[in-house]
Design a protein around this motif. Structure first.
Motif, PDB file in Angstrom:
ATOM      1  N   GLN A 192     -10.217   0.819 -10.990  1.00 16.20           N
ATOM      2  CA  GLN A 192      -9.809  -0.221 -11.936  1.00 16.20           C
ATOM      3  C   GLN A 192      -8.299  -0.234 -12.105  1.00 16.20           C
ATOM      4  N   GLU A 193      -7.694   0.935 -12.182  1.00  9.85           N
ATOM      5  CA  GLU A 193      -6.238   1.008 -12.313  1.00  9.85           C
ATOM      6  C   GLU A 193      -5.541   0.421 -11.084  1.00  9.85           C
ATOM      7  N   LYS A 194      -6.124   0.627  -9.908  1.00 11.81           N
ATOM      8  CA  LYS A 194      -5.553   0.026  -8.699  1.00 11.81           C
ATOM      9  C   LYS A 194      -5.655  -1.495  -8.759  1.00 11.81           C
ATOM     10  N   ARG A 195      -6.801  -1.996  -9.181  1.00 14.07           N
ATOM     11  CA  ARG A 195      -6.962  -3.456  -9.304  1.00 14.07           C
ATOM     12  C   ARG A 195      -5.911  -4.034 -10.245  1.00 14.07           C
ATOM     13  N   GLU A 196      -5.702  -3.370 -11.354  1.00 12.16           N
ATOM     14  CA  GLU A 196      -4.729  -3.856 -12.327  1.00 12.16           C
ATOM     15  C   GLU A 196      -3.310  -3.792 -11.767  1.00 12.16           C
ATOM     16  N   ALA A 197      -3.005  -2.743 -11.000  1.00 11.96           N
ATOM     17  CA  ALA A 197      -1.676  -2.630 -10.397  1.00 11.96           C
ATOM     18  C   ALA A 197      -1.451  -3.725  -9.362  1.00 11.96           C
ATOM     19  N   VAL A 198      -2.486  -4.045  -8.582  1.00 12.36           N
ATOM     20  CA  VAL A 198      -2.386  -5.144  -7.615  1.00 12.36           C
ATOM     21  C   VAL A 198      -2.162  -6.465  -8.349  1.00 12.36           C
ATOM     22  N   ALA A 199      -2.894  -6.661  -9.427  1.00 16.92           N
ATOM     23  CA  ALA A 199      -2.749  -7.901 -10.204  1.00 16.92           C
ATOM     24  C   ALA A 199      -1.354  -8.026 -10.811  1.00 16.92           C
ATOM     25  N   ARG A 200      -0.730  -6.907 -11.129  1.00 13.86           N
ATOM     26  CA  ARG A 200       0.629  -6.926 -11.684  1.00 13.86           C
ATOM     27  C   ARG A 200       1.697  -6.948 -10.593  1.00 13.86           C
ATOM     28  N   HIS A 201       1.277  -7.001  -9.348  1.00 11.10           N
ATOM     29  CA  HIS A 201       2.169  -6.998  -8.178  1.00 11.10           C
ATOM     30  C   HIS A 201       2.915  -5.675  -8.037  1.00 11.10           C
ATOM     31  N   GLU A 202       2.267  -4.590  -8.450  1.00  8.39           N
ATOM     32  CA  GLU A 202       2.841  -3.255  -8.326  1.00  8.39           C
ATOM     33  C   GLU A 202       2.232  -2.482  -7.157  1.00  8.39           C
ATOM     34  N   MET A 203       1.180  -2.996  -6.584  1.00 10.34           N
ATOM     35  CA  MET A 203       0.565  -2.421  -5.396  1.00 10.34           C
ATOM     36  C   MET A 203       0.151  -3.538  -4.450  1.00 10.34           C
ATOM     37  N   LEU A 204       0.047  -3.197  -3.178  1.00  8.33           N
ATOM     38  CA  LEU A 204      -0.439  -4.120  -2.162  1.00  8.33           C
ATOM     39  C   LEU A 204      -1.886  -3.802  -1.807  1.00  8.33           C
ATOM     40  N   HIS A 205      -2.591  -4.799  -1.287  1.00  8.20           N
ATOM     41  CA  HIS A 205      -3.874  -4.548  -0.633  1.00  8.20           C
ATOM     42  C   HIS A 205      -3.603  -3.941   0.744  1.00  8.20           C
ATOM     43  N   ALA A 206      -4.490  -3.068   1.193  1.00  8.29           N
ATOM     44  CA  ALA A 206      -4.356  -2.487   2.536  1.00  8.29           C
ATOM     45  C   ALA A 206      -4.324  -3.568   3.603  1.00  8.29           C
ATOM     46  N   GLU A 207      -5.046  -4.650   3.386  1.00  9.78           N
ATOM     47  CA  GLU A 207      -5.096  -5.738   4.361  1.00  9.78           C
ATOM     48  C   GLU A 207      -3.725  -6.383   4.570  1.00  9.78           C
ATOM     49  N   GLU A 208      -2.892  -6.366   3.537  1.00  6.79           N
ATOM     50  CA  GLU A 208      -1.558  -6.956   3.673  1.00  6.79           C
ATOM     51  C   GLU A 208      -0.679  -6.121   4.603  1.00  6.79           C
ATOM     52  N   VAL A 209      -0.853  -4.815   4.578  1.00 12.41           N
ATOM     53  CA  VAL A 209      -0.127  -3.959   5.511  1.00 12.41           C
ATOM     54  C   VAL A 209      -0.698  -4.124   6.915  1.00 12.41           C
ATOM     55  N   ALA A 210      -2.008  -4.253   7.016  1.00 16.79           N
ATOM     56  CA  ALA A 210      -2.630  -4.475   8.327  1.00 16.79           C
ATOM     57  C   ALA A 210      -2.123  -5.761   8.972  1.00 16.79           C
ATOM     58  N   GLU A 211      -1.894  -6.783   8.166  1.00 15.38           N
ATOM     59  CA  GLU A 211      -1.344  -8.034   8.693  1.00 15.38           C
ATOM     60  C   GLU A 211       0.056  -7.818   9.256  1.00 15.38           C
ATOM     61  N   ALA A 212       0.845  -6.977   8.586  1.00 21.12           N
ATOM     62  CA  ALA A 212       2.187  -6.662   9.086  1.00 21.12           C
ATOM     63  C   ALA A 212       2.105  -5.893  10.402  1.00 21.12           C
ATOM     64  N   ILE A 213       1.124  -5.014  10.511  1.00 22.19           N
ATOM     65  CA  ILE A 213       0.922  -4.263  11.751  1.00 22.19           C
ATOM     66  C   ILE A 213       0.596  -5.214  12.896  1.00 22.19           C
ATOM     67  N   LEU A 214      -0.302  -6.160  12.652  1.00 21.07           N
ATOM     68  CA  LEU A 214      -0.649  -7.117  13.709  1.00 21.07           C
ATOM     69  C   LEU A 214       0.540  -7.988  14.079  1.00 21.07           C
ATOM     70  N   PHE A 215       1.370  -8.322  13.110  1.00 25.50           N
ATOM     71  CA  PHE A 215       2.583  -9.084  13.413  1.00 25.50           C
ATOM     72  C   PHE A 215       3.455  -8.308  14.396  1.00 25.50           C
ATOM     73  N   ALA A 216       3.638  -7.034  14.144  1.00 22.57           N
ATOM     74  CA  ALA A 216       4.476  -6.217  15.018  1.00 22.57           C
ATOM     75  C   ALA A 216       3.883  -6.105  16.420  1.00 22.57           C
ATOM     76  N   LEU A 217       2.579  -6.030  16.504  1.00 20.66           N
ATOM     77  CA  LEU A 217       1.920  -5.849  17.794  1.00 20.66           C
ATOM     78  C   LEU A 217       1.901  -7.110  18.652  1.00 20.66           C
ATOM     79  N   THR A 218       2.166  -8.245  18.048  1.00 18.82           N
ATOM     80  CA  THR A 218       2.016  -9.508  18.771  1.00 18.82           C
ATOM     81  C   THR A 218       3.343 -10.215  19.035  1.00 18.82           C
ATOM     82  N   ARG A 219       4.449  -9.476  18.979  1.00 17.62           N
ATOM     83  CA  ARG A 219       5.731 -10.071  19.366  1.00 17.62           C
ATOM     84  C   ARG A 219       5.816 -10.124  20.896  1.00 17.62           C
TER      85      ARG A 219
END
Length: 238
Positions: A192-219
């Motif tokens: 619950q604390e993680k959900r609240e931190a994400v909602a406050r823009h204090e944490m990212l979802h893991a999927e958002e980092v995974a998207e950055a990884i795919l961006f790097a792999l597809t240059r």
């Protein structure tokens, strides 16, 4: 661009690694991953969306035997390797609060394991490839309580940036992704604390980092994305 690529993801049973495995599966890559615990491995594989296949095994990146088992599976399941995504890592307490065996195990996992996997991966990249290391902003923040963890991630950064210069002529790319706070199992707070931190823009979802990884792999082949820092908008810096 990733369809049919043979990719090893270390630590792909939880957090950023799991999210990355699922992104690769959606893109049609052939992924192999591992973790230390069978239930999490089974769940990650079962949840893979496809069409790309996902293979897995239980192994410990901190041991020579574990790394050997992983790359035996790379050879038998994937028949070679195009990309390594190193995600397997452990959090840590302050050095003075850890037993020697515990902090040494974190170093073996977070740093030595990365080096061992990179070495084994490069031996299978005769025609080039891509090594991507998931690090952290911890070496920059230097927050109290993160002495051991920050040291391992600083080692990953220095290793990757130097290795890149050593293997560029072999058509091997090297990228470092440096996430800020991410709502994963490594965080010492409740779901619950993680959900609240994400909602406050204090944490990212893991999927958002995974998207950055795919961006790097597809240059493009000529484009080497050396490092990418990704943080929540209101990242805590202490």
């Amino acid at each position: 661009m990733l369809a049919g690529k043979r990719v090893l993801v270390t630590g792909g049973t939880t957090g950023i690694g799991r999210a990355t495995v699922h992104q690769l599966s959606r893109e049609g890559a052939c992924a192999l991953t591992f973790g230390r615990h069978q239930p999490e491995l089974d769940d990650a594989i079962m949840a893979a969306p496809g069409p790309g296949p996902v293979y897995g095994l239980t192994a410990d990146i901190a041991t020579r035997e574990g790394v050997a088992a992983v790359f035996e599976a790379v050879d038998t399941q994937l028949g070679g390797l195009d990309m390594l995504i190193a995600c397997a890592a452990l959090g840590a307490r302050p050095l003075q609060e850890m037993e020697e065996e515990a902090w040494r195990y974190v170093v073996e996992t977070n740093l030595v394991g990365y080096l061992a996997c990179a070495r084994a991966a490069m031996r299978r990249m005769e025609n080039g490839g891509h090594l991507l290391f998931v690090s952290s902003i911890s070496p920059e923040i230097k927050a109290p309580g993160e002495s051991v963890y920050a040291a391992t991630k600083a080692g990953v950064n220095a290793f990757a940036e130097t290795l890149r210069k050593e293997v560029a002529e072999r058509n091997i790319k090297v990228t470092v992704i440096e996430p800020g706070s991410v709502a994963t199992d490594m965080q010492e707070c409740s779901t619950q604390e993680k959900r609240e931190a994400v909602a406050r823009h204090e944490m990212l979802h893991a999927e958002e980092v995974a998207e950055a990884i795919l961006f790097a792999l597809t240059r493009s082949e000529r484009c080497d994305l050396v490092s990418l820092r990704i943080e929540p908008r209101l990242q805590k810096n202490a």
